[in-house]
Design a protein around this motif. Structure first.
Motif: not given
Ligand SMILES: Nc1ncnc2c1ncn2[C@@H]1O[C@H](COP(=O)(O)OP(=O)(O)OP(=O)(O)O)[C@@H](O)[C@H]1O
Length: 315
Positions: A72-97
């Motif tokens: 699984l490659n994301v942004l040209g590298a194995p998943a996890g390597k480029n997380n700084a270039r990814i914005g992630y909004v988890p499910q129900n995030y503002t409820e649990i934060s």
């Protein structure tokens, strides 16, 4: 430094690429044989019934859950390597934060939370937060507590936090859940602007396709234990959606050309939820058996065709 040719090549490279990917949780195979890629600049929905592994797919893309096999490659590298270039909004995030925090500080956490140790916020960071808050139309609520916001405003705050590091790829897990239609529309409008004006690639887990239809370019659907990618035209097929959701689904096109996906409970098929009741392993086997049957039939046709042409030649 990259040359313009390199940039061009990078821009045409898929943003996410699954190669015979399989994932397990414990001993349970969640999905397998994932072979597809998502183009840069696309807006893709991830669809499938409850428990088919949509959130699991996002976790794999972020490198939080490793694949059990495949790549699984994301942004040209194995998943996890480029997380700084990814914005992630988890499910129900503002409820649990932490809901006692102000909206401004919550969004600022998107920047300072990724740095080591305690650091006072920098002027440029605060300016960036203000810009993003204006973009998501929350600037007048900056100093309210998260708990004082409506559900739709909270979701916009969560998106703002994911945007402060200027990601190339934005991944959202059910951002429209539990929102009224007007709040859903304002999130979809926001995603549309991010995609069209800033060229951001967007991937969104959703149960109801209708509200997203105007902005979607494709969908990943989890069916019978396998993830598949389809362009939107092919996805809007009532037979496929009926099989996917285990309930009768129809596609309606208005005279203006707008499309709607409808669920008609009066026309429910007797096979409703039959696939939901299968273990992923069984569903995968069922799917493989279907594919094997299709291959057998294709071979049979080819054989019959070649026999026919041989007979013709002999005649
Ligand atoms: N922490 C966990 N440990 C073990 N199994 C898990 C865990 N979280 C989820 N699962 C299992 O993985 C499978 C896929 O779950 P996942 O949350 O990815 O599905 P989903 O499609 O996102 O579901 P939903 O639409 O209900 O949010 C389910 O069978 C679930 O029981």
């Amino acid at each position: 430094m990259t040359s313009p040719a390199d940039d061009k090549q990078n821009n045409s490279a898929p943003i996410i690429e699954f190669i015979d990917a399989e994932i397990k949780r414990g001993s349970q195979t969640i999905w397998s044989h994932g072979n597809f890629s998502l183009p840069r600049g696309s807006v893709t929905a991830i669809v499938g019934t409850n428990g088919t592994g949509k959130t699991t797919m996002l976790s794999a893309e972020l490198g939080i859950l490793p694949l059990s096999s495949g790549k699984l490659n994301v942004l040209g590298a194995p998943a996890g390597k480029n997380n700084a270039r990814i914005g992630y909004v988890p499910q129900n995030y503002t409820e649990i934060s932490e809901s006692n925090i102000t909206v401004f500080d919550f969004v600022l956490l998107g920047i300072s939370g990724s740095r080591w140790g305690f650091m006072p916020s920098r002027k440029q960071d605060r300016e960036e937060v203000n810009k993003i808050l204006e973009f998501v139309r929350l600037q007048e609520h900056s100093y309210k507590r998260i708990r004082e916001l409506s559900g739709g405003q909270r979701q916009r705050a969560a998106i703002a936090q994911a945007l402060v590091n200027k990601p190339e790829l934005l991944i959202l897990d059910e951002p429209l859940a539990n929102l009224d239609i007007s709040s859903q529309n304002s999130i979809v409008e926001l995603l549309s602007q991010l995609n069209k004006k800033m060229g951001m690639t967007i991937q969104v887990v959703a149960h109801d396709l209708n509200i997203l239809l105007p902005i979607l370019t494709g969908a990943v659907y989890l069916l019978d234990g396998h993830p598949h990618y389809s362009s939107m035209n092919n996805m809007l097929d009532s037979q496929l959606l009926t099989h996917l959701y285990g309930t009768k689904v129809e596609i309606i096109t208005t005279p203006q050309g707008d499309m709607f996906v409808t669920h008609n409970s009066a026309m429910e098929p007797s096979s409703r939820t039959v696939h939901d009741e299968h273990l992923t392993k069984d569903a995968a086997q069922w799917h493989s058996a279907q594919q094997a049957q299709a291959r057998l039939e294709a071979n049979h046709h080819n054989h019959a065709d070649s026999q026919e042409s041989q007979d013709l030649q002999e005649d």
